[in-house]
Design a protein around this motif. Structure first.
Motif, PDB file in Angstrom:
ATOM      1  N   ALA A   1       5.121   0.468   1.042  1.00  0.00           N
ATOM      2  CA  ALA A   1       5.334   1.722   0.313  1.00  0.00           C
ATOM      3  C   ALA A   1       6.767   1.719  -0.199  1.00  0.00           C
ATOM      4  O   ALA A   1       7.548   0.820   0.131  1.00  0.00           O
ATOM      5  N   VAL A   2       7.093   2.714  -0.971  1.00  0.00           N
ATOM      6  CA  VAL A   2       8.445   2.839  -1.527  1.00  0.00           C
ATOM      7  C   VAL A   2       9.189   3.937  -0.780  1.00  0.00           C
ATOM      8  O   VAL A   2       8.681   5.040  -0.600  1.00  0.00           O
TER       9      VAL A   2
ATOM     10  N   ARG B   1      11.295  -0.950  -1.659  1.00  0.00           N
ATOM     11  CA  ARG B   1      10.014  -1.271  -1.032  1.00  0.00           C
ATOM     12  C   ARG B   1      10.247  -1.612   0.425  1.00  0.00           C
ATOM     13  O   ARG B   1      11.232  -2.253   0.773  1.00  0.00           O
TER      14      ARG B   1
ATOM     15  N   ILE C   1       1.696   1.091  -1.715  1.00  0.00           N
ATOM     16  CA  ILE C   1       1.809   0.399  -2.987  1.00  0.00           C
ATOM     17  C   ILE C   1       0.511  -0.348  -3.207  1.00  0.00           C
ATOM     18  O   ILE C   1       0.055  -1.090  -2.319  1.00  0.00           O
TER      19      ILE C   1
END
Length: 94
Positions: free
Chosen positions: A50-51, A57, A92
């Motif tokens: 995920a960010v 990231r 993501i």
């Protein structure tokens, strides 16, 4: 397969904000999740990317028995714990 644990200031701030202090049930749950990250294959089967806002990231692991998610990065030497949140991050898509 022991690794070193490195903890970012943002993680410490998140722990304080969430009230997951050592000795509390949520603090013990977080400590258990971090300990498992030091001994297990990474990323784990339920971990996802995920960010972290704004753009970094990282891998994410849900803390069992708690509504927390830990953002982390890793290499052969250690695990760098970057942040902890109480809302599930958006994975993501690969």
């Amino acid at each position: 397969m022991g690794r070193l644990l490195r903890v970012a200031p943002r993680f410490h701030a998140g722990i304080r904000r969430l009230g997951a202090h050592s000795g509390s049930a949520s603090g013990r749950a977080v400590a258990g999740a971090l300990a498992s990250m030091l001994q297990s294959e990474l990323p784990g089967p339920l971990d996802f990317e995920a960010v972290i806002p704004p753009t970094r990231r990282a891998w994410v692991r849900r803390v069992p028995r708690a509504n927390f998610w830990v953002f982390y990065a890793f290499d052969d030497v250690g695990v760098h714990v970057l942040a902890i949140v109480d809302q599930p991050p958006v994975p993501i898509e690969l």
